[in-house]
Design a protein around this motif. Sequence first.
Motif, short mmCIF file in Angstrom:
data_model
loop_
_atom_site.label_atom_id
_atom_site.label_comp_id
_atom_site.label_asym_id
_atom_site.label_seq_id
_atom_site.Cartn_x
_atom_site.Cartn_y
_atom_site.Cartn_z
N HIS A 1 -6.82 -0.29 5.86
CA HIS A 1 -7.31 -0.44 4.53
C HIS A 1 -6.61 -1.99 4.00
O HIS A 1 -6.96 -2.75 3.30
CB HIS A 1 -6.62 0.54 3.54
CG HIS A 1 -6.84 0.53 2.17
ND1 HIS A 1 -8.16 0.60 1.75
CD2 HIS A 1 -6.26 0.14 1.03
CE1 HIS A 1 -8.26 0.35 0.38
NE2 HIS A 1 -7.15 0.19 -0.10
N TYR A 2 -5.29 -2.10 4.55
CA TYR A 2 -4.76 -3.47 4.48
C TYR A 2 -5.49 -4.77 4.75
O TYR A 2 -5.65 -5.76 4.32
CB TYR A 2 -3.37 -3.44 4.91
CG TYR A 2 -2.66 -4.76 5.05
CD1 TYR A 2 -1.93 -5.28 3.83
CD2 TYR A 2 -2.45 -5.75 5.83
CE1 TYR A 2 -1.36 -6.24 3.53
CE2 TYR A 2 -1.95 -6.98 5.82
CZ TYR A 2 -1.39 -7.13 4.51
OH TYR A 2 -0.61 -8.55 4.02
N SER B 1 -2.25 3.46 -2.43
CA SER B 1 -3.78 3.30 -1.79
C SER B 1 -4.52 4.46 -1.77
O SER B 1 -5.76 4.41 -1.47
CB SER B 1 -3.58 2.44 -0.33
OG SER B 1 -2.91 3.38 0.38
N CYS C 1 -2.89 7.89 3.21
CA CYS C 1 -1.37 7.86 3.49
C CYS C 1 -1.30 8.23 5.08
O CYS C 1 -0.55 9.30 5.42
CB CYS C 1 -0.56 8.91 2.69
SG CYS C 1 -0.57 8.38 1.06
N VAL D 1 -4.03 3.39 6.60
CA VAL D 1 -3.47 2.53 5.71
C VAL D 1 -3.50 1.04 6.27
O VAL D 1 -3.70 0.06 5.73
CB VAL D 1 -1.76 2.75 5.78
CG1 VAL D 1 -0.65 1.67 5.50
CG2 VAL D 1 -1.53 3.91 4.81
N LEU E 1 0.68 -1.42 -0.04
CA LEU E 1 0.05 0.14 -0.19
C LEU E 1 0.75 1.09 -0.01
O LEU E 1 0.19 2.33 -0.21
CB LEU E 1 -1.23 0.16 1.26
CG LEU E 1 -1.95 -1.15 1.23
CD1 LEU E 1 -2.91 -1.05 2.64
CD2 LEU E 1 -3.08 -0.80 -0.04
N ILE E 2 2.11 1.24 0.40
CA ILE E 2 2.78 2.52 0.62
C ILE E 2 3.94 2.57 -0.60
O ILE E 2 3.99 3.68 -1.14
CB ILE E 2 3.40 2.66 1.76
CG1 ILE E 2 2.17 2.70 2.84
CG2 ILE E 2 4.29 4.01 2.15
CD1 ILE E 2 2.68 2.60 4.38
N CYS F 1 0.96 7.72 -1.53
CA CYS F 1 0.53 6.08 -1.41
C CYS F 1 -0.13 5.76 -2.61
O CYS F 1 -1.02 6.36 -3.07
CB CYS F 1 0.00 5.93 -0.01
SG CYS F 1 0.71 6.46 1.33
N THR G 1 -0.98 6.41 8.80
CA THR G 1 -0.75 5.17 9.48
C THR G 1 -1.98 4.36 9.87
O THR G 1 -1.88 3.04 9.62
CB THR G 1 0.32 5.22 10.70
OG1 THR G 1 -0.39 6.22 11.26
CG2 THR G 1 1.63 5.75 10.18
#
Length: 466
Positions: free
Chosen positions: A408-409, A397, A400, A405, A273-274, A395, A402
């Motif tokens: 979302h993961y 995704s 952006c 993210v 994602l990053i 990002c 933490t």
Amino acid sequence: GNHDLGSGDAMGYVFNNFYLVKHKQIASNVVFIQNNEEYQFGEKYKYVVKSGVRSLILGFMYTGKNKYPNTRVQSDEEVFDSIWFEEMMQKYALITDIVLLTVHIGANKAQTLSFYKEIRKQFQRFNYSVPIHVLCGHAHKNVFAVCDKLDKNCVQTEAHCYMQYYHQVFWELEEVEVVFNNRSHLVSKVKNYSRVKQNNFDKELIGKRFNLSVQQFNTENGTMLMQKVDKLLETYKLKQQLGFAKFQYNAKSPIDKNDSMLRLWLFAVFPALIQNNLSSCTQFNVVRTAQTRTTIRKGTITLDDAVISMPYQYKIQYLQNLSPSQTKCLVDWVNKGKWQIGIDNTASLPFYVVPNSTYENTCYDIIANEFEIPRLQMGFFDCEVPFIQAKDYACSSKICRTDLVFQHYLKTFLNDDFILQSNKFTLPLSIVCSICWLICVFAVIFKVISTASKHSYQKLLKDEEK
């Protein structure tokens, strides 16, 4: 705790309002500073007699060189050499059945054991090996252990964090006689201790501690508060399922272990994602070990679990175009703890984890976040790096921050339960393969058994003919 002491507003609020609380907090080594004057923060200790058990309670914050806005943590020597401590010992040492030593330090840490040893030494002046229960908090670990293998009169416990775990420790004490200054005193020693460990707080279990049913345990105010909390859970959708984990991911597990949360961040969340290819430099991820606050348990993962594990709302940022030697130097620099004043040398993990690297690539972009980047920048002088302004990361995704993210993961990648397709549950390929493999195995076993049975039957017929 350290997070509270780090906020002057928080400690000012507590200091100005703790008179409203029925039971004052116990702060054996923390003082409040106002107009350059030091004030006692609550009570230094508390002596309680309940159900015939005489308890002496002390509360310590970990010491060090840390500077706080309006509080000061006193050194061990300052506390144990103080007048109040000596007066407390003279008054209560030989009429105490158990010491409850509460410390904002992780279990098994050097300073935890140092406090325990000092308390033990102080009581031994009175010829008394007092039972001690050290209640720890800070390392977010689940621990129940003796303080010293040679000392059965002390246990230490730490019940993880965020009320995810629950220890109920039962002490069985017996009366013994000690002689001090030519006088006999009846004191206590440990006959036995045990614990009940729960993975979740349970009102029924807690109620039993007070010989109360759940209905009795829930006060009118408590019930109102629970309803309020339930409404908040609903409003913020904290019980919403984000993903499903086949395994438990442990916050404190090193990155070379498969169950490591840090490994998940470094080798899964970041690449998925990053990281992107906007730069010609190698993308180099840096993750602070304290970033993952708690373990992700096996099973359904809710939004609440995600927020607890990654509560920080930091923007993803990066330092661009660093040479291999500069990158290595900065990583080594932060891991030596030079960015902080007080260092816990007993830490089992480095301050920051990074991918294994021989630092042979042409250049590197260090990816971290707005909280970590300033710490890395503090190493510029020692590592001879010209000042580099951090940049916000774009990002892949489009998310952006933490915490977002991570959520979302979990939704996108860590969702290992049945996959929903065309309104039907379809088994993932791995499970289909496993089932096929099992069918083949059973078929072979059946064939072997059938063949063996056939041969046995034919042999039996021949034997009968003979």
